[in-house]
Enzyme design. Structure first.
Site, PDB file in Angstrom:
ATOM      1  N   VAL A 636       0.824  -1.217   0.000  1.00 20.71           N
ATOM      2  CA  VAL A 636       0.000   0.000   0.000  1.00 20.71           C
ATOM      3  C   VAL A 636       0.851   1.257   0.000  1.00 20.71           C
ATOM      4  O   VAL A 636       0.321   2.366   0.027  1.00 20.71           O
ATOM      5  CB  VAL A 636      -0.947   0.025   1.215  1.00 20.71           C
ATOM      6  CG1 VAL A 636      -1.996  -1.057   1.090  1.00 20.71           C
ATOM      7  CG2 VAL A 636      -0.177  -0.106   2.519  1.00 20.71           C
ATOM      8  N   GLY A 637       2.146   1.114  -0.030  1.00 18.12           N
ATOM      9  CA  GLY A 637       3.003   2.296  -0.059  1.00 18.12           C
ATOM     10  C   GLY A 637       4.458   1.902  -0.051  1.00 18.12           C
ATOM     11  O   GLY A 637       4.823   0.774   0.260  1.00 18.12           O
ATOM     12  N   GLY A 639       8.662   3.928   0.104  1.00 23.19           N
ATOM     13  CA  GLY A 639       9.453   5.143   0.211  1.00 23.19           C
ATOM     14  C   GLY A 639      10.881   4.806   0.545  1.00 23.19           C
ATOM     15  O   GLY A 639      11.316   3.658   0.404  1.00 23.19           O
ATOM     16  N   GLY A 640      11.635   5.831   0.991  1.00 28.54           N
ATOM     17  CA  GLY A 640      13.034   5.612   1.308  1.00 28.54           C
ATOM     18  C   GLY A 640      13.236   4.623   2.429  1.00 28.54           C
ATOM     19  O   GLY A 640      14.268   3.960   2.518  1.00 28.54           O
ATOM     20  N   GLY A 642      11.342   1.872   3.054  1.00 28.39           N
ATOM     21  CA  GLY A 642      11.060   0.523   2.590  1.00 28.39           C
ATOM     22  C   GLY A 642       9.633   0.452   2.087  1.00 28.39           C
ATOM     23  O   GLY A 642       9.106   1.425   1.562  1.00 28.39           O
ATOM     24  N   LYS A 643       8.994  -0.685   2.244  1.00 28.10           N
ATOM     25  CA  LYS A 643       7.624  -0.856   1.768  1.00 28.10           C
ATOM     26  C   LYS A 643       6.669  -1.041   2.948  1.00 28.10           C
ATOM     27  O   LYS A 643       7.062  -1.472   4.032  1.00 28.10           O
ATOM     28  CB  LYS A 643       7.522  -2.052   0.827  1.00 28.10           C
ATOM     29  CG  LYS A 643       8.216  -1.830  -0.519  1.00 28.10           C
ATOM     30  CD  LYS A 643       7.944  -2.988  -1.484  1.00 28.10           C
ATOM     31  CE  LYS A 643       8.574  -2.701  -2.839  1.00 28.10           C
ATOM     32  NZ  LYS A 643       8.294  -3.782  -3.815  1.00 28.10           N
ATOM     33  N   LYS A 658       5.169  -1.976   8.303  1.00 26.34           N
ATOM     34  CA  LYS A 658       6.244  -1.188   7.683  1.00 26.34           C
ATOM     35  C   LYS A 658       7.532  -2.001   7.767  1.00 26.34           C
ATOM     36  O   LYS A 658       8.061  -2.258   8.843  1.00 26.34           O
ATOM     37  CB  LYS A 658       6.402   0.150   8.406  1.00 26.34           C
ATOM     38  CG  LYS A 658       7.435   1.063   7.760  1.00 26.34           C
ATOM     39  CD  LYS A 658       7.372   2.484   8.296  1.00 26.34           C
ATOM     40  CE  LYS A 658       7.837   2.578   9.722  1.00 26.34           C
ATOM     41  NZ  LYS A 658       7.964   3.992  10.148  1.00 26.34           N
ATOM     42  N   ASP A 754      10.198  15.216  14.884  1.00 27.17           N
ATOM     43  CA  ASP A 754      10.057  15.158  13.426  1.00 27.17           C
ATOM     44  C   ASP A 754       8.609  15.425  13.023  1.00 27.17           C
ATOM     45  O   ASP A 754       8.027  14.684  12.228  1.00 27.17           O
ATOM     46  CB  ASP A 754      10.532  13.798  12.904  1.00 27.17           C
ATOM     47  CG  ASP A 754      10.864  13.843  11.409  1.00 27.17           C
ATOM     48  OD1 ASP A 754      11.122  14.950  10.889  1.00 27.17           O
ATOM     49  OD2 ASP A 754      10.853  12.783  10.766  1.00 27.17           O
TER      50      ASP A 754
END
Length: 954
Positions: A636-637, A639-640, A642-643, A658, A754
């Protein structure tokens, strides 16, 4: 007759001894009573003779207590009114005992012989007693770095012998006391050389009568108060002045022309006020070393000629002072010059630095001007030239030029060994510069007036070290050497800080007398420091006096017996350890599959297994099964990081898994931090952690599934969710509530570190949930109120004060949240096409106009459904959150309260659990596929420069 005379003499001697005994006993009783509530008194305080039995910290004259020196003793308690009974006391030093609390008793005014009163760096509070004005003999008064409040008592004006008056770094308020109605004021202190009143809350103006030609002042420090009005021209009458700090107030009007009469002045700080008119004429002030006139509203002018004619000047700061025109090359060729900061002006034309490469110049900062060219006489110039946000840096390929890159600075310094090799020392000991292992006395030196700006110049610190050693040894103190390290300029106080270690001679540890005497010599200004570090103050650390020394009286027989017994015990222990190790290995092997934390414990770099509250451990095999072996169909997604995979647990619970890519896995410490934090915080506006996997080299987090993606997705148009003003207010409220929980209800408090739009997730009702705790920090030291840590975060959201000081506080999250609020209003990224959102809002913001004149940058969709009622208040609140200094920002609890007021103004009920106008959104039914909320498109770490974000108070 002779017998009668002898009897008379014996009677007089008896009466004299009786009076002496009574006085001695009164002092003993006073000390006993004074310290009844104290913890950690020196162990040598036994018996009934403080003058004859070597009570550490006590000095006597003719069997009367005249001096109490107990700095850095870790004393805990209060200062009793019985202090008044020590009628011969002339010196009292209780500095650096943070455990000393409460108020100073009024009875201290009865110590009529007191000459030196040092209570630096304690925790005293309340008002300074008016009775302190009764101490007519007092010549040194230092009450700085406490928590005193209320007004400065006018009776201080009675201290006509005072030389050093230091009340800085407290919470004092009200006006500067001046004589009236028969009460003396500070202008009567004609012998005083030091008025140190900075970092308080003093208000009102500086009375003109405060200064006169009869005064002896060399340092007047009124920085970082709330003083206003104009600077009186009478200041020009005090010709002895060497340093003036009026920065960080609200002074207005012109700088008086009489200031040029101060021909002995070396340091002039007038920055961060509201001064106007012409730049002051400093011609002829040839001893000036440091000049800072930044951030005032002076009339437009060219760089004044005096700026090129002060041969001793090390630092020239004229940031945001309406300078224009060409920069004269002569400005950079002065022999002592180290830094020139002319940021935020309208300087133009060609920059020519001439032969600056041959002198001490380190920095030329011309950021945010209109320079069009740069003449480089020497292609290998060592000077750091900063031309960021000038026209010259808008040219093609300009970003490759060194002068078009954000500057980096380093002021690392640490005393090096004196031609010897450092020794490996036992626990707690440190190798001295002379390579001897010992327990140093440590603390922090602060310079209140910095006469130089090249903090990386080792020659300054070496001169300071030599001065310290010479001064200690001239005072017959048992000091072998000193070391200095970590020079650091604190942006909130503008003090220079240095870590100091003082190493003992003839032993590996100081006794109490040695520590108290060293602390006293430093704090009472008996050290002959170099002028560039004056005036200074010191905050000492608590010293560990309890060393495990062997008994010198032990017999050889006892020693032999002890060694034999120790060897036998050691052999037995080794045998037991071998048996235990064999059994433990078998036990670990048997339980590896049963205990989920064995894999964690066996990893040598992982530390102890995480302490979980509610989250569960998943094996790699479990997660493979739930995701169909991590099938792409369940992705479902990405990025830097991982998946991210969607999965359904056997309980029917939907989760998002994640999975870290091999190249982006966190250290086990950061991974453990995120697990522990998420497992122990529970709030409707925080993403819940269902569990984790740390198995066979994998790092995976299992979260509750959040269907509607990130706030960044919605604002950028990546999702089909369109957010009107009402929904944005609800999102801001939810995220703020989540942060408030972390700051105020978590125990210990948690700093997220963050906060950004990609870490705010939206559930099925568009309620905001704060996510991603991988960088979070526990605020376990509530006394300091900050965590000193490596700078990490996301560029554009990063708190500039945290970036500069590496001191992380809750207000760092507040800054990031302020940027997030501006993002909600504008739908722009924090840094977009080289433009910083905070600066963009500042540049167009006009509070006198409708919507603060922000029409050009407000997200057009805000107006499409309902008028954005309360938007001005929302933006004003955001700008308060992004103020440059943390102390000026609101807390998250205050932010929540103000957002809820804005919601009521917009017609929303801030206590409602859900927005009735918000429909539940089914992403799958829309056929859309969002980038998943657990993606990481940005990197974590950022160590680059940060744009100025100074915002005037609303």
């Amino acid at each position: 007759m002779e017998q009668v005379f002898q009897a008379f003499l014996l009677l007089l001697l008896y009466q004299s001894l009786l009076v002496s005994a009574q006085s001695f006993y009164r002092d003993f009783s006073s000390l006993q009573s004074l310290t009844e509530s104290w913890q950690n008194k020196p162990p040598s305080w036994v018996g009934s003779d403080p003058c004859g039995r070597g009570w550490e910290g006590i000095e006597c004259t003719n069997s009367r207590v005249t001096s109490i020196l107990l700095a850095s003793m870790n004393l805990v308690g209060k200062l009793s009114s019985d202090i008044q009974l020590l009628s011969e006391l002339d010196t009292l030093d209780l500095s650096y005992n943070k455990g000393l609390t409460g108020t100073i008793p009024q009875e201290i005014g009865n110590l009529r012989k007191l000459k030196t009163l040092l209570l630096v760096g304690c925790s005293f509070s309340g008002s300074i007693p008016a009775s302190i004005g009764s101490l007519q003999q007092l010549d040194f008064l230092a009450l700085n770095y406490n928590q005193f409040s209320g007004n400065i008592p006018p009776t201080v004006g009675n201290l006509t012998n005072i030389i050093w008056l230091d009340l800085s770094d407290n919470q004092l308020e009200g006006p500067i006391p001046i004589s009236k109605a028969g009460v003396l004021g500070l202008e009567k202190l004609l012998t005083a050389k030091h008025f140190h009143l900075g970092n308080n809350r003093l208000s009102g103006g500086i009375p003109a009568q405060l200064f006169s030609s009869n005064m002896s002042l060399i340092h007047v420090l009124l920085n970082n108060n709330q003083l206003n009005g104009s600077i009186p021209n009478t200041i020009g009458r005090v010709n002895s002045l060497q340093a003036v700090r009026f920065d960080g107030n609200q002074f207005s009007g012109s700088v008086p022309s009489t200031i040029s009469n101060l021909r002995n002045l070396g340091d002039l700080y007038l920055s961060n006020n509201k001064l106007n008119g012409s730049l002051p004429d400093l011609t002829g002030m040839n001893l000036l070393a440091y000049v800072d006139l930044s951030n005032n509203t002076f009339d437009s002018s060219v760089i004044p000629s005096w700026a090129s004619n002060l041969s001793l000047m090390t630092t020239l700061m004229l940031e945001n002072t309406n300078l224009q025109g060409q920069i004269p090359v002569s400005l950079f060729n002065q022999p002592s010059l180290e830094s020139v900061v002319l940021k935020g002006n309208q300087l133009n034309g060609t920059l020519d630095i001439g032969n600056a490469n041959s002198n001490r110049l380190q920095l030329i900062d011309l950021e945010n001007n209109t320079i069009t060219d740069f003449t480089q006489k020497n292609m290998n110039y060592k000077v750091s030239v900063v031309l960021v946000r000038n026209r010259i840096c808008l040219e093609a390929e300009a970003s490759t030029k060194r002068y078009c890159q954000e500057p980096t600075s380093s002021s690392l310094y640490s005393t090096q060994p004196n031609n010897c090799s450092p020794l490996p020392c036992s626990s707690g000991q440190i190798s001295s510069p002379n390579c001897q292992c010992s327990y140093p006395y440590t603390g922090t030196l602060f310079s209140r007036v910095i006469s130089f700006s090249d903090l990386g110049n080792a020659s300054y610190y070496k001169e300071l070290e030599q001065s310290l050693v010479t001064a200690f040894q001239s005072q017959n103190l048992p000091v072998d050497s000193v070391s200095l390290s970590n020079p650091f300029r604190n942006p909130s106080t503008d003090y220079l800080q240095l870590s100091l270690k003082v190493f003992p001679s003839s032993s590996d540890r100081f006794n109490r007398t040695g520590v108290s005497n060293i602390a006293f010599v430093i704090s009472s200004q008996l050290l002959n420091f170099p002028n560039f570090f004056l005036p200074y103050f010191f905050i000492g650390d608590v010293y560990g006096f309890d060393a495990a020394y062997g008994s010198k009286k032990s017999s050889h027989t006892g020693l032999i017996v002890g060694v034999v017994v120790a060897v036998v015990i050691l052999l037995v222990l080794v045998l037991l350890a071998v048996i235990y190790a064999v059994r433990q290995r078998k036990r670990v092997k048997r339980s590896a599959e049963l205990n989920p934390f064995v894999n964690w414990e066996l990893n040598k770099n992982s530390g102890k297994a995480p302490q979980l509250k509610g989250a569960r451990w998943f094996s790699l095999e479990d997660l493979k099964k739930y995701t169909n072996n991590f099938s792409e169909d369940n992705t479902v997604g990405s990025g830097g990081y991982g998946k991210v995979y969607r999965a359904v647990l056997p309980t029917g619970e939907q989760v998002a898994i994640k999975r870290a890519a091999k190249e982006s896995m966190q250290g086990s410490g950061e991974f453990k931090t995120e697990i522990e934090l998420l497992s122990r915080v529970h709030h409707k506006n925080l993403v819940s952690l269902a569990g984790f996997c740390f198995d066979k080299g994998e790092q995976m987090l299992v979260y509750e599934y959040i269907p509607n993606g990130t706030l960044m997705d919605s604002l950028s148009g990546k999702s089909e969710i369109k957010m009107d003003w009402m929904r944005r207010l609800k999102v801001a409220q939810g995220a703020a509530r989540g942060l408030t929980y972390l700051h105020e209800l978590a125990d210990p408090p948690i700093i997220h570190r963050d906060i950004k739009s990609s870490n705010i997730l939206l559930d099925e009702r568009l309620n905001a949930k704060v996510a991603d705790f991988g960088l979070s920090k526990l605020l376990v030291d509530t006394e300091r109120g900050h965590v000193t840590t490596q700078v990490k975060g996301t560029m554009g959201y990063l708190d500039p004060e945290y970036y500069m000081t590496q001191q992380l506080t809750e207000k760092s999250d507040v800054y990031s949240f302020g940027v997030l609020m501006l993002e909600l209003v504008t739908a722009r990224r924090p840094i977009e096409k080289g433009k910083y959102i905070v600066r963009e809002v500042q540049n167009v913001m006009d509070t006198s106009k409708e919507l603060f004149n922000l029409h050009s940058i407000i997200d057009p969709f805000i107006n499409k459904v309902t008028p954005p009622h309360g938007l001005e208040k929302f933006v004003a609140l955001a700008m308060r959150c992004v103020r440059e200094y943390a102390a000026q920002r609101p807390s998250m609890a205050e932010v929540v309260k103000e957002i809820e007021n804005i919601m009521e103004l917009a017609g929303l009920n801030p206590t409602s659990e859900s927005d009735p106008t918000t429909e539940e959104i089914d992403v799958e039914a829309r056929g859309g596929k969002l980038r998943h909320p657990y993606d990481h498109q940005e990197g974590f770490s950022y160590s680059g420069p940060f744009p100025s974000t100074k915002v005037e108070p609303q």
